[in-house]
Design a protein around this motif. Structure first.
Motif, PDB file in Angstrom:
ATOM      1  N   TYR A 271     -19.055  -0.744  16.161  1.00 14.14           N
ATOM      2  CA  TYR A 271     -18.341  -1.160  14.954  1.00 14.14           C
ATOM      3  C   TYR A 271     -16.932  -1.638  15.295  1.00 14.14           C
ATOM      4  CZ  TYR A 271     -22.095   1.310  12.535  1.00 14.14           C
ATOM      5  OH  TYR A 271     -23.315   1.721  12.085  1.00 14.14           O
ATOM      6  N   GLU A 272     -16.422  -2.510  14.448  1.00 14.54           N
ATOM      7  CA  GLU A 272     -15.056  -2.993  14.615  1.00 14.54           C
ATOM      8  C   GLU A 272     -14.089  -1.817  14.499  1.00 14.54           C
ATOM      9  OE1 GLU A 272     -12.537  -6.921  13.107  1.00 14.54           O
ATOM     10  OE2 GLU A 272     -14.134  -6.083  11.852  1.00 14.54           O
ATOM     11  N   GLN A 273     -13.114  -1.746  15.413  1.00 14.89           N
ATOM     12  CA  GLN A 273     -12.212  -0.594  15.491  1.00 14.89           C
ATOM     13  C   GLN A 273     -10.760  -0.995  15.251  1.00 14.89           C
ATOM     14  OE1 GLN A 273     -12.987   1.200  19.364  1.00 14.89           O
ATOM     15  NE2 GLN A 273     -15.148   0.646  19.134  1.00 14.89           N
ATOM     16  N   PHE A 274     -10.059  -0.109  14.528  1.00 17.76           N
ATOM     17  CA  PHE A 274      -8.644  -0.327  14.240  1.00 17.76           C
ATOM     18  C   PHE A 274      -7.910   0.993  14.440  1.00 17.76           C
ATOM     19  CE2 PHE A 274     -11.273  -3.050  11.605  1.00 17.76           C
ATOM     20  CZ  PHE A 274     -10.737  -4.311  11.821  1.00 17.76           C
ATOM     21  N   PHE A 275      -6.594   0.918  14.581  1.00 21.79           N
ATOM     22  CA  PHE A 275      -5.834   2.158  14.715  1.00 21.79           C
ATOM     23  C   PHE A 275      -4.624   2.158  13.793  1.00 21.79           C
ATOM     24  CE2 PHE A 275      -3.439  -0.548  17.588  1.00 21.79           C
ATOM     25  CZ  PHE A 275      -2.127  -0.112  17.445  1.00 21.79           C
ATOM     26  N   ILE A 276      -4.244   3.381  13.377  1.00 22.45           N
ATOM     27  CA  ILE A 276      -2.993   3.614  12.641  1.00 22.45           C
ATOM     28  C   ILE A 276      -2.173   4.567  13.500  1.00 22.45           C
ATOM     29  CG2 ILE A 276      -1.926   4.545  10.559  1.00 22.45           C
ATOM     30  CD1 ILE A 276      -4.518   3.922   9.065  1.00 22.45           C
ATOM     31  N   PRO A 277      -0.949   4.189  13.901  1.00 24.22           N
ATOM     32  CA  PRO A 277      -0.148   5.053  14.770  1.00 24.22           C
ATOM     33  C   PRO A 277       0.206   6.385  14.095  1.00 24.22           C
ATOM     34  CG  PRO A 277       0.739   2.814  14.720  1.00 24.22           C
ATOM     35  CD  PRO A 277      -0.271   2.902  13.617  1.00 24.22           C
ATOM     36  N   ASP A 287       7.369   4.805  -1.060  1.00 30.27           N
ATOM     37  CA  ASP A 287       8.155   4.249   0.040  1.00 30.27           C
ATOM     38  C   ASP A 287       7.458   4.469   1.373  1.00 30.27           C
ATOM     39  OD1 ASP A 287       8.550   7.002  -0.294  1.00 30.27           O
ATOM     40  OD2 ASP A 287      10.503   6.964   0.700  1.00 30.27           O
ATOM     41  N   LYS A 288       6.819   5.654   1.539  1.00 31.89           N
ATOM     42  CA  LYS A 288       6.117   5.942   2.792  1.00 31.89           C
ATOM     43  C   LYS A 288       4.788   5.199   2.866  1.00 31.89           C
ATOM     44  CE  LYS A 288       9.039   8.963   4.537  1.00 31.89           C
ATOM     45  NZ  LYS A 288      10.049   8.994   3.482  1.00 31.89           N
ATOM     46  N   ILE A 289       4.068   5.140   1.744  1.00 35.74           N
ATOM     47  CA  ILE A 289       2.781   4.422   1.724  1.00 35.74           C
ATOM     48  C   ILE A 289       2.985   2.956   2.086  1.00 35.74           C
ATOM     49  CG2 ILE A 289       1.150   3.412   0.071  1.00 35.74           C
ATOM     50  CD1 ILE A 289       0.124   5.931   1.088  1.00 35.74           C
ATOM     51  N   ARG A 290       4.048   2.377   1.555  1.00 34.34           N
ATOM     52  CA  ARG A 290       4.268   0.938   1.765  1.00 34.34           C
ATOM     53  C   ARG A 290       4.624   0.593   3.210  1.00 34.34           C
ATOM     54  NH1 ARG A 290       6.484  -0.290  -4.067  1.00 34.34           N
ATOM     55  NH2 ARG A 290       4.924  -1.825  -4.711  1.00 34.34           N
ATOM     56  N   ILE A 291       5.199   1.541   3.940  1.00 31.05           N
ATOM     57  CA  ILE A 291       5.590   1.229   5.322  1.00 31.05           C
ATOM     58  C   ILE A 291       4.601   1.765   6.353  1.00 31.05           C
ATOM     59  CG2 ILE A 291       8.034   1.208   4.714  1.00 31.05           C
ATOM     60  CD1 ILE A 291       8.275   3.962   6.099  1.00 31.05           C
ATOM     61  N   LEU A 292       3.625   2.555   5.912  1.00 28.23           N
ATOM     62  CA  LEU A 292       2.719   3.216   6.850  1.00 28.23           C
ATOM     63  C   LEU A 292       2.072   2.247   7.835  1.00 28.23           C
ATOM     64  CD1 LEU A 292       1.162   5.826   7.727  1.00 28.23           C
ATOM     65  CD2 LEU A 292      -0.639   5.113   6.138  1.00 28.23           C
ATOM     66  N   THR A 295       4.309  -2.842  11.220  1.00 26.17           N
ATOM     67  CA  THR A 295       4.545  -2.804  12.664  1.00 26.17           C
ATOM     68  C   THR A 295       5.955  -2.294  12.965  1.00 26.17           C
ATOM     69  OG1 THR A 295       3.076  -4.704  12.960  1.00 26.17           O
ATOM     70  CG2 THR A 295       4.558  -4.180  14.779  1.00 26.17           C
ATOM     71  N   VAL A 296       6.920  -2.754  12.173  1.00 26.54           N
ATOM     72  CA  VAL A 296       8.317  -2.318  12.351  1.00 26.54           C
ATOM     73  C   VAL A 296       8.571  -1.127  11.432  1.00 26.54           C
ATOM     74  CG1 VAL A 296      10.731  -2.969  12.199  1.00 26.54           C
ATOM     75  CG2 VAL A 296       9.018  -4.651  12.941  1.00 26.54           C
ATOM     76  N   GLN A 297       8.974  -0.020  12.025  1.00 33.87           N
ATOM     77  CA  GLN A 297       9.218   1.209  11.271  1.00 33.87           C
ATOM     78  C   GLN A 297      10.717   1.497  11.199  1.00 33.87           C
ATOM     79  OE1 GLN A 297       6.739   3.757   9.967  1.00 33.87           O
ATOM     80  NE2 GLN A 297       5.724   1.768   9.877  1.00 33.87           N
ATOM     81  N   PRO A 298      11.161   2.179  10.141  1.00 35.85           N
ATOM     82  CA  PRO A 298      12.586   2.517  10.031  1.00 35.85           C
ATOM     83  C   PRO A 298      12.998   3.505  11.124  1.00 35.85           C
ATOM     84  CG  PRO A 298      11.300   3.652   8.346  1.00 35.85           C
ATOM     85  CD  PRO A 298      10.372   2.688   9.000  1.00 35.85           C
TER      86      PRO A 298
END
Length: 571
Positions: A271-277, A287-292, A295-298
């Motif tokens: 299956y196609e694979q993706f990652f969330i850091p 505010d947290k959901i929108r930046i999750l 690529t660029v994090q505060p």
């Protein structure tokens, strides 16, 4: 492997997020919903996860009625409570018989309907409503579900016998699936829902896992079950990948993640694979959901690095010795560390001069890996797969004598239910507990309170006995009274310093309360805060643990301990 960004994917209308408890299903589903809604699509997000923190994420009260989120005009959110729905369903079945049947019969009916299967059925009832609702289909571009039904539930719903009077007429007994009683009018809706699920042009199953062996195995199991039913449009999301390792602790974690992902089962690799850091913050608030997924994090804020002192496991061990406990279970949901904690407890008691027997359901070769020096410790291993296989064959052999076709298939599917494995190893547990007559017995898991009550209920217990030998071994007759004797028995509740494991432990505690089984002590396992890591992300994660450790302290009336994170953690 690519970073997960739903805006860049060709997605189907219906998206189901599924995976082991605590892997980030809710987080991933919310981030997807917000991302798509911010892109101009009409989206509805629905959760039927009993441990969902959807209200915390959006910081607003939610009900089973879709609610607009003012800051996101294109998004509506609903949070079904399957536990309440299951209770309502249970009462609709039992209520008419109150005052007519004896109290013992009412109690038996209630316990038959108190298991996880009832919650699954209640959850699927909500799924079906949305999947087959024309208004929902017309109004929204995307319908996103936080938690998907298991393959077992779907297979069971597809069997004609599940919708007949089979349960009322059958005297062979079923372990857990009397929950379909009273749902006959839902059959057509359920059938349409199942067809929608299997339509790859309409539905995608988003498998969410942590980059850890236990979570990956659970994703593999769920994926395989659903693929058997023709639900093959699946994608894999690896959540919580540590992308920066710069101290000893973070390097160990990164290496372990790399090794586990390198051995990803072939079944999932296709299956196609993706990652969330792995992010340093709790995902609560828009505010947290929108930046999750950005690529660029505060920049990280200054982390509270205050060293907190918590009671250690030795405090719990000392209490077990002082109070003369003879039977000690480590209990908790999958992945919290029951096996490793049971080993630590057994070894600590043995060092204090106690004669100890350690029983585990963990594969024997893993035991040797965890244990090291086993001198002075007697061991036994319950082979759950073997016990389950033999138990199933005994039941099916008896069923073949009187059944065929759909009725036989129903019994066969019923044996895939969660309680069956507990029932299968029940006899082996009972025999091991008898060893407590002359030594301390430590067991790394136990039948839940629901299963114990189910077996103890006069009718249900008799049916389970009839399935096999027809007689009740003395070890089983004595088991529940011994487990209910708080002077002799203790259940150590094992959890993690995170939202989902704590909430799941609370539901497990409710089970034990109903069965009148003591669980004075809690252990918060795998705490990052006790490692003194200098990695910025891990330090922030450690700071976030405080809330959940404090919650456990309150739940346990200060009878708790904290164990620090260790490598090679699987069970």
């Amino acid at each position: 492997m690519k970073a997960y960004d739903p805006k860049k994917l060709e997605l189907t209308k219906y998206l189901f997020f599924t995976g082991k408890g605590g892997v980030g299903k809710t987080t991933s589903a919310c981030a997807t919903a917000v991302s798509l809604a911010d892109s101009g699509y009409k989206v509805i997000l629905v959760s039927t996860d009993p441990a969902s923190n959807l209200q915390d994420v959006f910081q607003t009260e939610l009900t089973n009625k879709p609610k607009e989120i003012p800051e996101i005009p294109n998004l509506k959110v609903a949070n079904f409570d399957p536990v309440s729905a299951a209770n309502d369903h249970k009462e609709s079945i039992v209520g008419p018989y109150r005052g007519i049947l004896p109290d013992s019969a009412i109690e038996n009916m209630e316990e038959q309907l108190s298991g996880s299967c009832t919650v699954e059925i209640a959850s699927f009832n909500e799924f079906a409503g949305f999947l087959t609702n024309k208004d929902v289909k017309d109004e929204f571009d995307y319908v996103i579900f936080d938690t998907a039904p298991t393959g077992h539930t779907l297979r069971m719903l597809a069997l004609p016998s599940a919708w007949s009077n089979y349960l009322d007429e059958n005297d062979t007994g079923v372990s857990c699936l009397g929950q379909l009683s009273g749902l006959g009018d839902k059959k057509e809706s359920y059938e349409r829902a199942v067809k929608t699920l299997a339509n790859g042009e309409l539905t995608t199953l988003m498998l969410v896992t942590r980059p850890q062996k236990a979570s990956i195995e659970e994703a593999k199991r769920a994926s395989g079950e659903l693929a058997e039913l023709g639900i093959n449009n699946q994608k894999l999301i690896i959540n919580g990948l540590l992308t920066q390792a710069d101290d000893e602790v973070s390097k160990i974690i990164a290496k372990q993640q790399e090794d586990d992902l390198e051995h990803l089962p072939n079944f999932l690799s296709k299956y196609e694979q993706f990652f969330i850091p792995l992010r340093p913050y709790n995902v609560t608030g828009l505010d947290k959901i929108r930046i999750l997924l950005d690529t660029v994090q505060p920049e990280l804020p200054e982390i509270d690095s205050e060293m907190r002192e918590y009671p250690e496991l030795s405090t719990v061990i000392d209490n077990f010795v002082k109070t003369g406990k003879k039977i000690i279970f480590t209990m908790g949901k999958g992945g919290v560390g029951k096996t490793t904690v049971a080993i630590k407890v057994a070894q600590a008691l043995q060092k204090q001069g106690k004669k100890v027997h350690l029983a585990t359901t963990d594969p024997a070769d893993h035991l040797n890996f965890y244990l090291g020096d086993t001198s002075g410790l007697s061991l036994s291993h319950i082979d759950e797969e073997k016990e389950l296989r033999e138990y199933k064959e005994e039941v099916l052999s008896k069923a073949r004598e009187t059944m065929s076709g759909d009725d036989f298939d129903y019994v066969k599917e019923d044996l895939e239910s969660p309680c069956t494995q507990e029932i299968a190893v029940f006899r082996a547990f009972a025999e091991i507990v008898e060893k407590a007559d002359d030594e301390i017995v430590v067991i790394d898991t136990a039948p839940t309170g629901h299963t114990l009550l189910l077996l103890e209920s006069t009718q249900s217990y008799a049916k389970e006995v009839e399935r096999t030998s027809g007689e009740v071994p003395k070890s089983i007759q004595k088991l529940l009274p011994r487990l209910q004797n708080s002077d002799e028995t203790e259940v150590l509740m094992v959890t993690l310093p995170e939202a989902t494991p704590v909430y799941e432990s609370m539901r497990l505690a409710d089970d034990l309360d109903r069965a009148n089984i003591a669980y004075t002590w809690w252990l918060v396992n795998q705490s990052m805060s006790a490692t003194h890591t200098s990695n910025e992300v891990l330090k922030a994660r450690a700071s976030n643990e405080v809330e959940w450790i404090n919650k456990v302290a309150k739940l346990s009336n200060q009878h708790y301990a904290v164990a620090k994170w260790q490598a090679d953690f699987e069970k």
